[in-house]
Design a protein around this motif. Structure first.
Motif, mmCIF file in Angstrom:
data_model
loop_
_atom_site.group_PDB
_atom_site.id
_atom_site.type_symbol
_atom_site.label_atom_id
_atom_site.label_comp_id
_atom_site.label_asym_id
_atom_site.label_seq_id
_atom_site.Cartn_x
_atom_site.Cartn_y
_atom_site.Cartn_z
ATOM 1 N N ASP A 275 0.821 -1.214 0.000
ATOM 2 C CA ASP A 275 0.000 0.000 0.000
ATOM 3 C C ASP A 275 0.856 1.266 0.000
ATOM 4 O OD1 ASP A 275 -2.245 -1.608 0.086
ATOM 5 O OD2 ASP A 275 -2.551 -1.365 2.256
ATOM 6 N N CYS A 276 2.140 1.147 0.331
ATOM 7 C CA CYS A 276 3.044 2.297 0.364
ATOM 8 C C CYS A 276 3.632 2.610 -1.008
ATOM 9 C CB CYS A 276 4.204 2.018 1.323
ATOM 10 S SG CYS A 276 3.724 1.825 3.041
ATOM 11 N N ILE A 277 3.384 1.747 -2.002
ATOM 12 C CA ILE A 277 4.035 1.886 -3.306
ATOM 13 C C ILE A 277 3.055 2.405 -4.353
ATOM 14 C CG2 ILE A 277 5.338 0.698 -5.117
ATOM 15 C CD1 ILE A 277 5.941 -1.522 -3.017
ATOM 16 N N ALA A 278 3.505 3.400 -5.112
ATOM 17 C CA ALA A 278 2.777 3.898 -6.281
ATOM 18 C C ALA A 278 3.760 3.889 -7.453
ATOM 19 C CB ALA A 278 2.243 5.302 -6.028
ATOM 20 N N VAL A 279 3.249 4.149 -8.644
ATOM 21 C CA VAL A 279 4.071 4.095 -9.848
ATOM 22 C C VAL A 279 4.083 5.456 -10.535
ATOM 23 C CG1 VAL A 279 4.318 2.989 -12.114
ATOM 24 C CG2 VAL A 279 3.474 1.669 -10.175
ATOM 25 N N LYS A 280 5.238 5.832 -11.053
ATOM 26 C CA LYS A 280 5.368 7.003 -11.920
ATOM 27 C C LYS A 280 5.582 6.441 -13.325
ATOM 28 C CE LYS A 280 6.907 10.469 -8.722
ATOM 29 N NZ LYS A 280 7.782 11.631 -8.583
ATOM 30 N N PRO A 281 4.498 6.258 -14.078
ATOM 31 C CA PRO A 281 4.588 5.513 -15.341
ATOM 32 C C PRO A 281 5.310 6.216 -16.484
ATOM 33 C CG PRO A 281 2.372 6.339 -15.028
ATOM 34 C CD PRO A 281 3.140 6.675 -13.780
ATOM 35 N N ASP A 282 5.421 7.538 -16.442
ATOM 36 C CA ASP A 282 6.016 8.264 -17.567
ATOM 37 C C ASP A 282 7.147 9.152 -17.053
ATOM 38 O OD1 ASP A 282 6.671 9.747 -19.800
ATOM 39 O OD2 ASP A 282 4.622 10.449 -20.181
ATOM 40 N N PRO A 283 8.407 8.801 -17.364
ATOM 41 C CA PRO A 283 9.540 9.601 -16.882
ATOM 42 C C PRO A 283 9.486 11.058 -17.352
ATOM 43 C CG PRO A 283 10.313 7.595 -17.970
ATOM 44 C CD PRO A 283 8.828 7.649 -18.150
ATOM 45 N N LYS A 284 8.786 11.316 -18.465
ATOM 46 C CA LYS A 284 8.678 12.686 -18.976
ATOM 47 C C LYS A 284 7.641 13.500 -18.208
ATOM 48 C CE LYS A 284 10.122 11.233 -23.532
ATOM 49 N NZ LYS A 284 9.675 10.787 -24.831
ATOM 50 N N PRO B 280 -1.764 4.395 -8.570
ATOM 51 C CA PRO B 280 -1.623 3.255 -7.657
ATOM 52 C C PRO B 280 -0.893 2.083 -8.321
ATOM 53 C CG PRO B 280 -3.874 4.085 -7.658
ATOM 54 C CD PRO B 280 -3.150 4.783 -8.778
ATOM 55 N N LEU B 281 -0.222 1.306 -7.508
ATOM 56 C CA LEU B 281 0.509 0.124 -7.957
ATOM 57 C C LEU B 281 -0.452 -0.985 -8.364
ATOM 58 C CD1 LEU B 281 3.317 -1.384 -8.083
ATOM 59 C CD2 LEU B 281 2.773 -2.174 -5.770
ATOM 60 N N MET B 282 -0.182 -1.605 -9.486
ATOM 61 C CA MET B 282 -0.841 -2.840 -9.900
ATOM 62 C C MET B 282 0.265 -3.888 -9.869
ATOM 63 S SD MET B 282 -3.401 -1.545 -12.952
ATOM 64 C CE MET B 282 -2.093 -0.828 -13.939
ATOM 65 N N VAL B 283 0.381 -4.581 -8.757
ATOM 66 C CA VAL B 283 1.552 -5.407 -8.468
ATOM 67 C C VAL B 283 1.900 -6.349 -9.610
ATOM 68 C CG1 VAL B 283 2.581 -7.046 -6.862
ATOM 69 C CG2 VAL B 283 1.045 -5.291 -6.008
ATOM 70 N N ASP B 284 0.963 -7.139 -10.063
ATOM 71 C CA ASP B 284 1.269 -8.147 -11.080
ATOM 72 C C ASP B 284 1.650 -7.548 -12.420
ATOM 73 O OD1 ASP B 284 0.893 -10.263 -9.325
ATOM 74 O OD2 ASP B 284 -1.243 -10.436 -9.790
ATOM 75 N N GLU B 285 1.202 -6.344 -12.714
ATOM 76 C CA GLU B 285 1.537 -5.705 -13.984
ATOM 77 C C GLU B 285 2.777 -4.812 -13.876
ATOM 78 O OE1 GLU B 285 -1.701 -5.537 -12.752
ATOM 79 O OE2 GLU B 285 -2.450 -7.137 -14.028
#
Length: 171
Positions: free
Chosen positions: A85-94, A101-106
């Motif tokens: 629950d502490c992890i999120a994603v920054k999907p685009d470096p730009k 939110p994190l989708m663990v399996d993906e």
């Protein structure tokens, strides 16, 4: 405001270049998480110093992975899941302002990434114990005043990492 930390995976593998944001738990959630973890470690047979549980996340950081690995998986699994629950994603470096939110399996494809992120979560929650300190504060000496006999102080946990890890208690 909760502390955050960005972690970019630089190791070779399928997660190389991905950036994750670690967000600190609330104080209450972190304390409860640490206490549940310490209780589970204690149930696993690891000898803990007297008063150890009063140290919360700091004590857990001192115990380390060796003790946690002795826990029953049934006790460890909800704690491990809660860390996610502490992890999120920054999907685009730009566009680093975009966080989802994190989708663990993906989002996480390497076990090493998951282990690294767990390590970063523990570091974020316990780093304030070591930053900016030049020495450990000492516990107050027990009072000799009979009127304060109900006051209990706990010794600071001490761990010698040069020694072999504690063994399981005899049952």
């Amino acid at each position: 405001m909760r502390k955050t930390s960005d972690v970019t995976i630089t190791e070779d593998g399928r997660d190389q270049g991905k950036t994750f944001q670690i967000r600190e738990m609330s104080a209450l959630k972190a304390e409860r998480w640490a206490m549940r973890a310490l209780i589970a470690v204690g149930k696993s047979g690891v000898d803990l110093p007297e008063g150890f549980a009063s140290g919360g996340m700091r004590s857990l950081a001192i115990v380390g992975v060796q003790a946690i690995m002795r826990m029953d998986f049934a006790d460890a699994e909800p704690l491990l899941d809660e860390m996610l629950d502490c992890i999120a994603v920054k999907p685009d470096p730009k566009r680093p302002e975009v966080v989802r939110p994190l989708m663990v399996d993906e989002d996480i494809e390497e076990v090493s990434t998951l282990l690294r992120l767990r390590q970063e979560i523990l570091e974020l929650h316990t780093s304030f114990f070591s930053k900016g300190r030049t020495s450990e504060p000492t516990s107050p000496a027990p009072s000799k005043d009979p009127s304060s006999s109900n006051t209990q102080t706990f010794p600071r946990p001490s761990v010698d990492f040069s020694r072999t890890p504690p063994t399981r208690r005899q049952r």
